[in-house]
Motif scaffolding. Sequence first.
Motif, PDB file in Angstrom:
ATOM      1  N   VAL A   1       0.411  -1.286  -0.350  1.00 32.12           N
ATOM      2  CA  VAL A   1      -0.201   0.226   0.053  1.00 32.12           C
ATOM      3  C   VAL A   1       0.489   1.229   0.097  1.00 32.12           C
ATOM      4  CG1 VAL A   1      -2.817  -1.406   1.084  1.00 32.12           C
ATOM      5  CG2 VAL A   1      -0.423   0.492   2.758  1.00 32.12           C
ATOM      6  N   ARG A   2       1.888   0.939   0.258  1.00 31.22           N
ATOM      7  CA  ARG A   2       3.044   2.235   0.643  1.00 31.22           C
ATOM      8  C   ARG A   2       3.896   1.972  -0.605  1.00 31.22           C
ATOM      9  NH1 ARG A   2       6.764   2.829   5.072  1.00 31.22           N
ATOM     10  NH2 ARG A   2       6.383   5.046   4.175  1.00 31.22           N
ATOM     11  N   MET A   3       3.472   1.150  -2.178  1.00 29.37           N
ATOM     12  CA  MET A   3       4.844   1.882  -3.121  1.00 29.37           C
ATOM     13  C   MET A   3       4.134   2.252  -4.114  1.00 29.37           C
ATOM     14  SD  MET A   3       6.554  -0.604  -3.335  1.00 29.37           S
ATOM     15  CE  MET A   3       7.698  -0.591  -4.404  1.00 29.37           C
ATOM     16  N   ASP A   4       2.976   2.694  -4.580  1.00 28.44           N
ATOM     17  CA  ASP A   4       2.884   4.243  -5.210  1.00 28.44           C
ATOM     18  C   ASP A   4       2.721   5.319  -4.313  1.00 28.44           C
ATOM     19  OD1 ASP A   4       0.754   4.208  -3.752  1.00 28.44           O
ATOM     20  OD2 ASP A   4      -0.420   3.663  -5.506  1.00 28.44           O
ATOM     21  N   GLY A   5       3.213   5.700  -3.281  1.00 29.24           N
ATOM     22  CA  GLY A   5       3.034   6.586  -2.304  1.00 29.24           C
ATOM     23  C   GLY A   5       2.111   7.235  -1.971  1.00 29.24           C
ATOM     24  N   GLU A   6       0.301   6.608  -2.217  1.00 26.28           N
ATOM     25  CA  GLU A   6      -0.842   7.273  -1.712  1.00 26.28           C
ATOM     26  C   GLU A   6      -1.621   6.200  -1.189  1.00 26.28           C
ATOM     27  OE1 GLU A   6      -4.595   8.543  -4.191  1.00 26.28           O
ATOM     28  OE2 GLU A   6      -2.546   8.612  -5.099  1.00 26.28           O
ATOM     29  N   PHE A   7      -1.690   6.227   0.036  1.00 27.99           N
ATOM     30  CA  PHE A   7      -2.970   5.535   0.499  1.00 27.99           C
ATOM     31  C   PHE A   7      -3.897   5.471   0.291  1.00 27.99           C
ATOM     32  CE2 PHE A   7      -3.933   3.224   5.002  1.00 27.99           C
ATOM     33  CZ  PHE A   7      -4.510   1.906   4.225  1.00 27.99           C
TER      34      PHE A   7
ATOM     35  N   GLY B   1      -6.342  -0.415  -8.249  1.00 31.90           N
ATOM     36  CA  GLY B   1      -5.667  -0.126  -9.284  1.00 31.90           C
ATOM     37  C   GLY B   1      -4.121  -0.538  -9.475  1.00 31.90           C
ATOM     38  N   ILE B   2      -3.622  -0.926 -10.389  1.00 30.62           N
ATOM     39  CA  ILE B   2      -2.054  -1.669  -9.996  1.00 30.62           C
ATOM     40  C   ILE B   2      -1.179  -0.830 -10.836  1.00 30.62           C
ATOM     41  CG2 ILE B   2      -0.110  -3.581 -10.337  1.00 30.62           C
ATOM     42  CD1 ILE B   2      -2.944  -5.255  -9.844  1.00 30.62           C
ATOM     43  N   ASP B   3      -0.592  -0.011 -10.305  1.00 32.81           N
ATOM     44  CA  ASP B   3       0.223   0.698 -10.677  1.00 32.81           C
ATOM     45  C   ASP B   3       1.563   0.092 -10.648  1.00 32.81           C
ATOM     46  OD1 ASP B   3       2.083   1.329  -8.403  1.00 32.81           O
ATOM     47  OD2 ASP B   3       1.918   3.423  -8.421  1.00 32.81           O
ATOM     48  N   GLU B   4       2.576   1.224 -11.678  1.00 27.14           N
ATOM     49  CA  GLU B   4       4.576   0.621 -11.902  1.00 27.14           C
ATOM     50  C   GLU B   4       4.178  -0.141 -10.889  1.00 27.14           C
ATOM     51  OE1 GLU B   4       6.928  -0.522 -14.829  1.00 27.14           O
ATOM     52  OE2 GLU B   4       5.105   0.367 -15.378  1.00 27.14           O
TER      53      GLU B   4
END
Length: 108
Positions: free
Chosen positions: A23-29, A90-93
């Motif tokens: 949940v922290r990978m894209d920098g947005e929770f 949605g799965i981001d990069e």
Amino acid sequence: MTPFALMDEEERLAFGGLLRLMVRMDGEFSKEEVVALTSLGTELGADIWGLLNESALLERAELVEMLDELRPELRRWVYGTVQRIAEADGIDESEHELLDWLRLRWNL
């Protein structure tokens, strides 16, 4: 009985750490991730927020070691569950890269 119910304390901590990392990978929770995690906690009958908080103390290398020790029979379920949380908004990069890394590491 869910695979979560079969996990020992260390496996649950690794699972929580992996969820937290995802949940922290894209920098947005996102709101969707909050809803998905809350739903997961209800489904498992677990304090998912407590698990995520407890896993915050893990160093990344320690988490990787714990994930490597996760029993093979639990890995596919853990992967699918983490993927489900990633798909909530949605799965981001970066999330896709984590899923790929995990799939390759566990030979899924």
